[in-house]
Scaffold this motif. Sequence first.
Motif, short mmCIF file in Angstrom:
data_model
loop_
_atom_site.label_atom_id
_atom_site.label_comp_id
_atom_site.label_asym_id
_atom_site.label_seq_id
_atom_site.Cartn_x
_atom_site.Cartn_y
_atom_site.Cartn_z
N VAL A 66 2.49 1.66 -3.40
CA VAL A 66 1.38 2.54 -4.40
C VAL A 66 1.11 3.77 -4.10
N THR A 67 1.13 4.13 -2.74
CA THR A 67 0.73 5.34 -2.43
C THR A 67 2.01 6.37 -2.78
N HIS A 126 1.71 6.85 -6.63
CA HIS A 126 0.58 7.67 -7.05
C HIS A 126 0.82 9.01 -6.74
N ILE A 179 0.81 -1.22 -0.16
CA ILE A 179 0.09 0.17 -0.11
C ILE A 179 0.86 1.30 -0.11
#
Lengths: 645, 178, 379, 108
Positions: D55-56, D59, D52
Amino acid sequence: MSHQMLIAILLLSPLVGFILNGVRFRSSNYLLAGSIATGAVAVSFACAIALFMQLVGLPPEQRRLTVSFFEWISVGSFKVNAGFVVDQISAIMILIITGVGSLIHLFSIGYMHHDKGVTKYFAYLNFFLFNMLILVLGDSLLTMFVGWEGVGLCSYLLIGFWFNDSAKAAAGMKAFITNRIGDAAFIIGMFILFMTFGTLNMHELNGLAPTIMESSWLGAVTLGTLMLFIGATGKSAQIPLYVWLPDAMAGPTPVSALIHAATMVTAGVYMIVRLNPLFVVAPNTMMVIAIVGAATAVLAATIGLTQTDIKKVLAYSTVSQLGYMFLAVGVGAFGAGMFHLMTHAFFKALMFLGSGSVIHAMHEEQDIRKMGGLKKYLPITHFTFVLGWLAIIGMPPFAGFFSKDEILWFAYSSPRGHILLWIAGAIGATLTAFYMTRLMALTFWGSSRVDKSVHPHESPLVMTIPLMVLGLLSVIGGWVGIPHVISEFVGHIPNFWEHWLEPLITKLPEASQVAHSATEEWALMGVSVSLASISALAAFIMYTKKAGAADKVANAFGPVYKLVDNKYYVDEAYFGVIINPLVSASRDLWHYVDVNVIDKATYKITDLVRGGGSFVRSLQNGNMQQYAMYVVLGVVIALSYMLVG
Amino acid sequence: MTADVFIFWFLAILTIVSALSVVLMTNPIYSALSLAMTMVSVAAIFVTLQAYFLAGVQLIVYAGAVMVLFVMVLMLFDLKNELQAFSRGKFTGAIKVGAVGILAGLIVGAVGSFIMAGKSGAPVTPEASTSADATKALSEHLFFNHVFGFEALGVLLLVIAVGTVALSRSKGGTHAKH
Amino acid sequence: MTSMGSTSFEITINLIKLVLVFLMMVQAVPILVWLERRGSAFIQNRFGPNRVGPLGLLQLLADAVKFLTKEDFAPEKGNRFMFYAAPVFALIPAAIAYMAVPMSVPLKLDGHTFLIQGFEINVGIVFILGISSLAAYTILMAGWGSGSKFSLMGAMRASAQIISYELALGLSIVGVILLYGTFNLTEMVNMQQGPLTFSMFGYTVTSSYLPNWGIFYQPVGMILFFAATFAESNRLPFDLAEGEAELVAGFHTEYGGFKMLMFFIGEYGHMMIASGLMTTFFFGGYGIPGISFQEMHQIGLNLLGTETLASIFNTVVHFLSYNLKFAIFLWIFIHVRWTLPRFRYDQLMDLGWKTMLPWALANTMLTAVVIFAASYFTI
Amino acid sequence: MPSTSFLTDISINHYLILSAILFSIGMAGVLLRRNIIVLFMSIELMLNAVNISFVTFSHYFDKVDGQVMVFFVMTIAAAEAAVGLALAVSIFKRFKEVNIRFFEHLKG
């Protein structure tokens, strides 16, 4: 072939021989082992000749073939390459080493064929040659030191080759330990030189040598060279570290010929000649070298008078001849020292091999009192031995005459020479003539005292061929360096030797002060030759014609004879003054300091560690989750430190 | 409160609750199913972060394959509710819980201080380009910049496959009873 | 979540759409059940249900009443929660995955564009595969929750089968993905318009009557995909999970009544997804051979006059086209079920791992090489 | 921090904190559970938490490398699960239970 390739083959060939024999050391196939080893050395010899020819083809000032295989050590400014150099000095050395070496290998095939460990023996011998070549070719003191230590190791292994005999094993250890003392000094010398000049490369060192004489005893160059010389006394068996060499005769006789006569023991002389520009600027060191050399020459010769073991006589003779070499380099006659090194290699190797042949014929009997009249049993050995004998006692025109006479002349005429040094040299030569003649007389001439059960026989061809070749060399070996006076007298024969070495030998700065006439040289030559002849004659008469005369002389000199016979009690003195106090002090330290202080301290530390260990062991209980907990705790601590701190 | 915010909180709470139940359930099968639930909601979180392809891969690989294997193995073992689901030792247990709690606090604190110090600096990107392009960019990164890692992973998977087969086919090795 | 629309109107319509698609899927099930029963009777040379209503069509209602009024029980040794949760979960993956299949050209109303699918997702294929792979849980939960060894063994078999065939399934469509260069199903459908066109090395060959469908590019992929979907939906010839002779009825041995119906719906849902994907990947989706979407729109415009009506016309016609193809594949599913015998379990695994997986890999490699060559040697 | 904005403005920190909490839960599972398979599952939980955050970051910083890492992590996780399960099966074969304490027999 390029010289890099040649040097590589030269070095690696004995190593390959060592590996080939080393991996099958249990084999007792003497022919195979001997062929491999001799072949390897022969290849090296061929390379040495090729290198020598290349060197001859170059103009004199460019005679320097170098190769650097890889960078060995690089620490800060301290850089040592695995670099090797063939120049005039090392070219001669490799020729001697590989040439004499291959003859001795050949001889060994015959001498060692009955031995169980023959493959191991040849492996050691090849390994010795490899190390000796490294010693000789290495372009820096450190590379040389690698070879220096390597030959020491091989010497130890070969002296104690028959290690089942505890005396022989002890002789090996004695050699090793005595050499260590010298090596320590050698290392200190290297430190001093590196501190002073910032390099260990011998070419650079020679270039950096100061031009002004160092008169102080504590100058860096003087101290450094002195330390190197002490190292040399260990390896080359000079006072006070010569005691190991006579004992080293415990090894097989070809080993004595190769290592303890022709090659390894001359390493000290070679090293000094290598670094002659440094030694020249340290007159005090030179003086010490000359005095030590002369003293050794005389002392060893006197001991040689009384020895009864054929190899011991030759061993003391070797020590004495090495003393001559040091005398030569000590008075600045580096060329003469190298010259004597070469001729000595020929005739001493010859005599050792000859003695080996005798011992072989006598079934391992080494006592010359139990020989005599061997001339008729061993004609070839006798003949070649005679050539060696004539060479060593300095009869013209044999090899020893030219080299020894040059040394004596320089001892007298050199600016750093002295009449006393000449006198010492002359006495040494006289004594040499006496004991060598005694050896000849007791061994070969006179009436036979051979035990009835022993049937002497001439050695096989494989042993006599090396004898013959070396005998030839003992005759003609000196002709490359015929002194000026003689050459002018005979015709105009150039002195190849001086020309060859000239570019690398530093002239003594005070050389041209005193002029010596040719008459003086003729006179001195005549004196030494006649002294030697007289003493040889005396010995011949004493030991062949008048039986019992020797005992009378010995009785007449009573205590002196006893002193000499016991080698001046040097070994006993070493034991009494150094070794025994050291041992008892060590024992006391063990009993009181070690047991009470050190042991108890270590026990306490052990208890501490054990206690800590048992605590830590309880943490490491195999419970993986607890391990994970430690990790988490560590992360927590680290993270809180980062956030708070 | 916009839909995005609602979805985030919904997914966050779902994730945390299902993750908690992974750890707290005494029946391992419930744990496994909760983990599958967690995986699915993590995939959904990936979707909110516009990593559509990864969300799909998460579903296929994790939820679809890995977790199914877990569940299958658990069901094969036929484990009942565990009498002792948690390791023994109240003291170490307390330490463990405390350490984990402190760690969580520290990380959250670190993240929090990260904003408060205003160091976040990173601009929230404008709406990322279409996801097809994003997937293409991902593949380009994977096959150009990280191709060595990709190949290494391939080798790893091969080794793992061989090792797993060897391990599961072995009859017990040195500790064999028969 | 931009695909849900930007205005409240769009969001409302899209939400309604979601419900509609779900209802469509669920309502198709009784029809399929009727079809299957009638079809199987037809194949087996008997009548099938023909008493309730015309052609037995009302049999569906009667069945529903029967299912709902059956006694609702759970096995005592089982796990009640799982036993009850499993059928519910059976519906979810099928329903969500089906949402992503496009069924017609987008509808344009007053400047708003509505896609005729539950929602558009750019990585549609990955999404569908991911969601449908969750179906294994349902089976496992049912098998475990029943507390019966037949159920558990059936569940094990079924889930192992699903995992195994997922590989072949995924690999068989990699060729398609490489071919179209997208994960988006709508884009795939758009690319399959017009006549069949091969272009390679700078030469282009155009067929005069064949449509530009995926099957002509990926015949091996099509066969593999179709076979794998049979295994994925646990239908004959791959219904090892419910091999009656061995395992009674597999994971739903203990189920009855409405819960059983939910499993049925899940199974048929998978069938529908498979048929939809077959249509989309290999048979031009909702496209009509010979007529492009634009031409159809023009025809609508000529017939009905307004843009809005033309758009509705266009959408409806293509929706029908889609449903026709869709129905054909559903019928193939049913026909195969009643025609072919069941595999043995080892044959099933051999087929999956030793036949289909290598073929799918080879197909992928070949496709990649050909596509690379076609783009590389353009002259 | 102001409560309303924390609730309504979803930023990078929310995802990171979620990741941290998930990670800690997973870690607690690793530390506390006794069933090996649950341990593996907790490890998967931790890996997911890390995913997570990858990906955070990917992004919010518009870098794809984070997603590539997630890809790698997933592969590693799958491999780890395979080996872990094989180990668990072999432990189960021998002891008829999959308790972490049986791994203590492996210590030297």
